[in-house]
Enzyme design. Structure first.
Site, PDB file in Angstrom:
ATOM      1  N   ASP A 165       0.864  -1.176   0.000  1.00  7.22           N
ATOM      2  CA  ASP A 165       0.000   0.000   0.000  1.00  7.22           C
ATOM      3  C   ASP A 165       0.908   1.237   0.000  1.00  7.22           C
ATOM      4  OD1 ASP A 165      -2.183   1.677  -0.039  1.00  7.22           O
ATOM      5  OD2 ASP A 165      -3.228   0.694   1.604  1.00  7.22           O
TER       6      ASP A 165
HETATM    7  C1  BGC Z   1      -5.095   3.175   0.238  1.00  5.13           C
HETATM    8  C2  BGC Z   1      -5.276   2.192  -0.895  1.00  5.13           C
HETATM    9  C3  BGC Z   1      -5.165   2.899  -2.211  1.00  5.13           C
HETATM   10  C4  BGC Z   1      -3.825   3.594  -2.279  1.00  5.13           C
HETATM   11  C5  BGC Z   1      -3.547   4.278  -3.598  1.00  5.13           C
HETATM   12  C6  BGC Z   1      -3.864   4.045   0.057  1.00  5.13           C
HETATM   13  O1  BGC Z   1      -3.828   5.092   0.968  1.00  5.13           O
HETATM   14  O2  BGC Z   1      -5.035   2.470   1.450  1.00  5.13           O
HETATM   15  O3  BGC Z   1      -6.504   1.525  -0.758  1.00  5.13           O
HETATM   16  O4  BGC Z   1      -5.333   1.993  -3.264  1.00  5.13           O
HETATM   17  O5  BGC Z   1      -3.775   4.559  -1.249  1.00  5.13           O
HETATM   18  O6  BGC Z   1      -4.290   5.414  -3.757  1.00  5.13           O
END
Ligand code: BGC
Length: 759
Positions: free
Chosen positions: A288
């Site tokens: 993530d």
């Molecule tokens: C979130 C993800 C997301 C990623 C990219 C993160 O902060 O937890 O679910 O896909 O950002 O935007």
């Protein structure tokens, strides 16, 4: 666009495209006729260490292709970019990499396409309320087509974290509390995004996220610790991921959270033992956002180098945004801490995804090949999804549907009645509020000049505590025959990092509703929100209540159709609604405990006699001030029709491990209108190697019945439907006694029993 002078580039519909790959490129790349595995192997053979590590790096698109980005792409130093959302830029980037880098490996272009792109569907929790995988699949298809037209080839969805805590802001992105329903909808969404052929125009790679257990964040506070015993992990949190893997999902995303002290981005047990070992996944796991670097904040790695080691060792193929891999993988290899075989394995997972997507054959997007954005068909799917997501929670004395002929005027009140942005919900970077049809607009369209509409916001926002607007709202009510109050939560109150400890209607909305109801007119409340709210404090003030979640672009027309009876609401709760926040976590598939509460043993604390002896009212599992039942159970949702269930029959009282049991009941529509009912089947394994939930959903059918129609509903159950992970963490089906229920909610009492015998 500097690269427009490159040989091989053409402009098509204003979009930069490539001609067939240049001769040099086709010679370098393995032939498209070879199986993916040999293409991956031969490409890996030609890659330098830098190029391999490059594939493992994903950076956020800075908004323009500056010299640094161009140089990184040309050096083969990137595997993916996130947040490129126009086809022209996407094509330019793919041209730079395929033409300008040594091996021409196209980029994955990732984006959070969570519930639609320009056309916004209801939030996933709302889509789940449809209990309709076919519709969820069509919704994801719409999203894929629109996102693909913007050059996106990889979405970070579906989010399939089982979520049993409505305080958690990200419950909005989830399919709710149930592993079985979440699994079905996960597969539907993956199929919708990926289609039958990932290489076809208009399909995009899906990501099952967040692996795993993020939904169990303590206290519903985002990013918080999760403590999930392995048995619960396997029985509750992992099944949707396994289902997505079996459905061919291209990628998974690691969760921010830790489980039992081990953050997901460095969790070998999850990434290696379970995902690769037990499930045989050979695709791509992306971290993530900065979650590898966050291993340091977790206190799981001393520095970025150790974070890189732990993530690579666990099996994270690609790092999102932070620079642990970029800065340290080469050193780790040089110092013998990470093997080249390990790096090759991780890179192979990324290359497989790119081959599956057909990017080597055609990395470009030609929007003219794809349907127009927000075309009528897309809007129709969004409207159908919004309609099927509406849950009717209360309808006293037939307050709904409203009859246009009976009403001279209606007061439409509330901060959510006419707000094109707020009805879209969380994660709508690409959503276009100008496409939104608000409830107020739709009500006006519906009633034309037959009914006078007076609209007052009452409160500026859902959080507002300035009650000056009440005066005008009450004046509007005084002149009206009925009140429709649009309340709830603005988009920003749910979603990532937007958890709440108190899930009452925020601001002064409860006061507003109480003031409206004092006028003595019928009050219909429609709540637009990103999570279940504790609405006990308004129930008595309203004649009818529709829970509409954040319904997306076409929320208005869907709500108007329901209010005026063009169609009955037919959504069911995908998550239990608590009476008070202190009941959380409260979910239908709970364990029985050694001292289950019963109506006989529960007395509210106000009714306890003074100096009653400790055991006067039984010693059972409940709260003295809230009992043991929720406000509304999972699967609950009323209809304008009156459905009843009867005559449950099983094909056998005793079945063997290889048999299929047929379970039937007769569903009757006792009303004069046609409507959908979501028929649900639950089972209980009475005795287990580990204790089993009191009920578990194992079947769903959304059926449309004509007025006065009766129909036999048939489900099939076999041993696999009764399987669970036992004490030794293997999947087993045990002989024994089972209960099975059919009904329109998880609290149905239409029950039968059967016995499963061993071989
Ligand atoms: C979130 C993800 C997301 C990623 C990219 C993160 O902060 O937890 O679910 O896909 O950002 O935007």
């Amino acid at each position: 666009m500097a690269s427009s002078s490159r040989p091989g580039l053409v402009l098509l519909g204003g979009i930069l495209l490539m001609n067939a790959p240049s001769a040099g490129m086709t010679q370098q790349l393995p032939s498209a006729d070879e199986p993916i595995e040999s293409r991956v192997a031969s490409l890996l053979d030609r890659m330098t260490l830098e190029e391999k590590i490059g594939q493992m790096i994903q950076v956020n698109f800075p908004g323009e292709i500056g010299p640094d980005l161009r140089a990184a792409i040309e050096a083969g130093g990137l595997g993916s970019l996130l947040n490129v959302v126009d086809a022209r830029t996407a094509n330019e980037i793919q041209a730079i990499v395929t033409e300008g880098s040594r091996l021409g490996i196209p980029l994955l272009l990732g984006r959070d396409v969570i519930h639609g792109f320009r056309t916004v569907l209801p939030i996933p929790l709302g889509q789940a309320a449809s209990f309709n995988p076919e519709l969820v699949e069509r919704g994801a298809r719409v999203a894929a087509l629109e996102a693909a037209a913007a050059g996106v080839n990889w979405t970070f969805a579906p989010m399939i974290d089982v979520s049993r805590d409505p305080r958690w802001g990200r419950i909005a992105e989830s399919f709710g509390e149930d592993p079985w329903l979440t699994s079905r909808l996960a597969v539907a969404m993956v199929n919708g995004f990926q289609g039958g052929d990932l290489a076809a125009a208009g399909t995009i790679a899906a990501t099952a996220k967040h692996f795993a257990g993020y939904g169990a964040s303590e206290a519903g506070r985002d990013y918080n610790t999760t403590n999930i015993p392995e048995n619960e992990l396997r029985n509750v949190y992992l099944p949707p991921f396994k289902a997505a893997v079996n459905a061919g999902v291209v990628s998974l995303m690691a969760s921010f959270s830790d489980i039992d002290g081990v953050p997901a981005s460095g969790n070998r047990f999850l990434m290696q033992d379970i995902l690769r070992g037990e499930w045989g996944f050979d695709g791509l796991v992306v971290s993530d956002w900065v979650s590898i670097e966050q291993l340091i904040d977790h206190g799981f790695a001393a520095d970025l180098r150790e974070a890189a080691f732990k993530a690579a060792d666990a099996g994270i193929n690609m790092e999102m945004v932070s620079r642990a891999y970029a800065d340290h993988l080469a050193d780790l290899l040089r110092d013998g801490e990470i093997s080249l075989a390990r790096i090759d394995e991780l890179v192979a997972g990324i290359l497989r995804a790119k081959f599956r997507l057909g990017l080597f054959e055609n990395p470009y997007t030609d929007p003219s090949e794809l349907p127009e954005i927000a075309n009528p068909e897309h809007l129709a799917v969004a409207r159908e999804a919004a309609l099927q997501s509406l849950v009717l929670l209360r309808n006293e004395r037939g307050a709904l549907p409203l009859d246009v002929d009976d009403l001279g005027s209606i007061a439409v009140i509330g901060p959510m009645a006419d707000d094109p942005y707020e009805q879209l919900g969380t994660w709508v970077f690409d959503g276009d509020p100008s496409l939104s049809r608000t409830p107020l607009q739709a009500i006006r369209d519906m009633v034309g000049d037959r009914v006078r509409i007076r609209y007052e916001r009452g409160l500026e926002t859902t959080r507002s505590r300035n009650t000056e607007g009440f005066v005008a709202a009450l004046q509007a009510v005084a002149e009206a025959d009925a009140v429709i109050a649009f309340l709830g939560e603005e988009s920003i109150l749910s979603g990532e990092a937007h958890s709440r400890a108190d899930i009452d209607l925020p601001g002064s909305q409860v006061e507003l509703l109480h003031a409206l109801s004092e006028a003595g007119k019928p009050v219909i409340a429609v709540i637009l929100a990103g999570r279940p709210l504790t609405v006990q404090n308004i129930l008595d003030q309203v004649d009818a209540l529709i829970f509409a979640w954040h319904p997306g672009t076409m929320g208005g027309p869907a709500i108007a159709d329901a209010l005026f009876g063009v169609e009955s609401p037919s959504g069911k709760l995908p998550v239990t609604f608590p009476k008070v926040v202190g009941q959380i976590p409260i979910y239908y598939a709970h364990k029985n405990t050694g001292k289950p509460a019963t109506p006989e043993t529960y007395v509210h604390l106000d009714d306890l006699p003074v100096r009653a002896v400790q055991s006067a009212h039984g010693m059972t599992s409940h709260h003295l001030d809230a009992g043991y039942t929720p406000l509304f159970p999972f699967g609950f949702g009323l209809s304008y029709a009156h459905f009843s269930f009867a005559d449950m029959e099983l094909s056998a009282a005793v079945i063997g491990m290889e048999d299929t049991l047929t379970v039937e009941a007769v569903l009757t529509n006792n009303s004069d209108i046609a409507a959908d009912e979501v028929v649900q089947l639950y089972v209980r394994d009475l005795v287990g190697d580990v204790t089993r939930p009191v009920r578990e959903l194992r079947g769903v059918q959304r059926l449309r019945l004509d007025a006065r129609e009766s129909r036999t509903v048939t489900f099939e159950l076999d041993a696999a439907d009764l399987a669970f992970y036992g004490q030794d963490m293997t999947l087993i089906t045990e002989p024994g006694q089972f209960h099975v229920w059919i009904g329109g909610s998880s609290d149905t009492d239409l029950r039968a029993e059967f016995t499963l015998v061993g071989d």
